[in-house]
Design a protein around this motif. Structure first.
Motif, PDB file in Angstrom:
ATOM      1  N   LYS A  71      32.371  88.611 -12.203  1.00 14.47           N
ATOM      2  CA  LYS A  71      33.507  88.054 -12.930  1.00 14.47           C
ATOM      3  C   LYS A  71      34.717  88.988 -12.912  1.00 14.47           C
ATOM      4  O   LYS A  71      34.606  90.151 -13.305  1.00 14.47           O
ATOM      5  N   GLU A 237      35.047  73.530 -15.684  1.00 19.44           N
ATOM      6  CA  GLU A 237      34.111  74.374 -16.429  1.00 19.44           C
ATOM      7  C   GLU A 237      33.412  73.554 -17.518  1.00 19.44           C
ATOM      8  O   GLU A 237      34.071  72.934 -18.363  1.00 19.44           O
ATOM      9  N   GLN A 251      38.133  76.733 -22.868  1.00 21.17           N
ATOM     10  CA  GLN A 251      38.545  75.733 -21.874  1.00 21.17           C
ATOM     11  C   GLN A 251      37.354  74.962 -21.304  1.00 21.17           C
ATOM     12  O   GLN A 251      37.528  74.149 -20.397  1.00 21.17           O
TER      13      GLN A 251
HETATM   14 MN    MN Z   1      36.502  80.889 -15.920  1.00 22.59          MN
END
Ligand code: MN
Ligand code: PEP
Length: 273
Positions: A71, A237, A251
């Motif tokens: 990430k 997502e 989100q």
């Molecule tokens: Mn993301």
């Protein structure tokens, strides 16, 4: 788009190849009028989490599973991903569901670990990491190249060109929002990117409304707008417990919301056919 320089010489340009490029990844086609929906959590967290989400998005009609193992976090103190073990958990989820996988690669020295990952994502922060792009150009893996937060269309297309010019024709462009003066949303999703990129280039163009807004309540509307604009795919997502997500919970939509959205996506897609 007269101000795109050298466009007729670029391998990614419509001038050099008129027909749409269709990229096959794990049996799923991206480009050429198909709509591929990629769904899954921002980060792979646990085996239970990724397998459960994979099963739920598959049941709702997703075509591919996403999940970050490496990430690119803004702060080094935030969750950095499960790295190699996260990729192994993705492979388990693929075994359970058959969904092909999309995951981000940040460093070409990790290429071996990604052997069984179907699509390698290059994140917004790495769009101009030309050393990485050149290395990926020497593979035959499909590359999902995300637009940098302040990248122009020309910069995105010439970044794609780094992969193409090394011999790998399998690049998928991804609009994921750009930084503007607006602060209500995390980024401003540029829906115009879809017809612009598809006009300038034969490469498939997908849209990520999750990073494109940073707000789960906007994901449905923006997804439908992207489909209406002619996107070849969406990357959304989805988390089964957004409030507890280790990254990007705000989100992330729930599997139930995703299932509702898939029904609407199908309607919009058939309306514009
Ligand atoms: Mn993301
Ligand atoms: C992601 O897909 O989780 C991600 C980090 O995206 P971006 O590179 O667009 O910020």
């Amino acid at each position: 788009m007269e101000d795109i320089r050298y466009k007729e010489q670029l391998l990614c340009s419509r001038e050099s190849k008129a027909e749409d490029t269709v990229i096959e990844a794990g049996g799923v086609k991206l480009g050429g009028g198909e709509l591929a929906v990629i769904a899954g959590p921002c980060s792979v967290e646990t085996e239970d989490q990724i397998v459960a989400i994979a099963e739920q998005v598959k049941a709702a009609g997703a075509d591919m599973l996403r999940g970050g193992a490496f990430k690119p976090r803004t702060s080094p103190y935030d969750f950095q991903g499960l790295e190699a073990s996260g990729l192994k958990l993705l492979l388990k989820a693929k075994k359970e569901t058959g969904l092909p996988l999309v995951s981000e690669i940040m460093d070409a020295s990790n290429l071996d670990l990604f052997e069984d990952i179907d699509v390698l994502q290059v994140g917004a922060r790495n769009m101009q990491n030309y050393a990485l792009l050149k290395q990926l150009g020497r593979t035959n893996k499909p590359i999902l190249l995300k637009r940098g937060i302040s990248a122009t269309y020309q910069e995105l297309l010439t970044a794609a060109e780094y992969v193409l010019s090394e011999g790998n024709p399998n690049v998928i462009l991804c609009e994921r929002g750009i930084r503007t003066f607006e602060t209500y949303t995390r980024n401003t999703l540029d829906v115009a990117a879809v017809p612009v990129l598809k006009g300038l280039s034969h490469l498939p163009a997908v849209v990520d409304p999750s990073h494109g807004s940073g707000r789960s309540e906007l994901v449905s509307s923006l997804s439908l707008a992207a489909v209406a604009a002619g996107a070849d795919g969406l990357m959304i997502e989805v988390h089964n417990n957004p409030a507890a997500a280790l990254s990007d919970g705000k989100q992330s939509i729930t599997p139930e919301e995703f299932a509702e959205l898939m029904k609407k996506i199908k309607k919009v897609k058939s309306a514009i056919k």
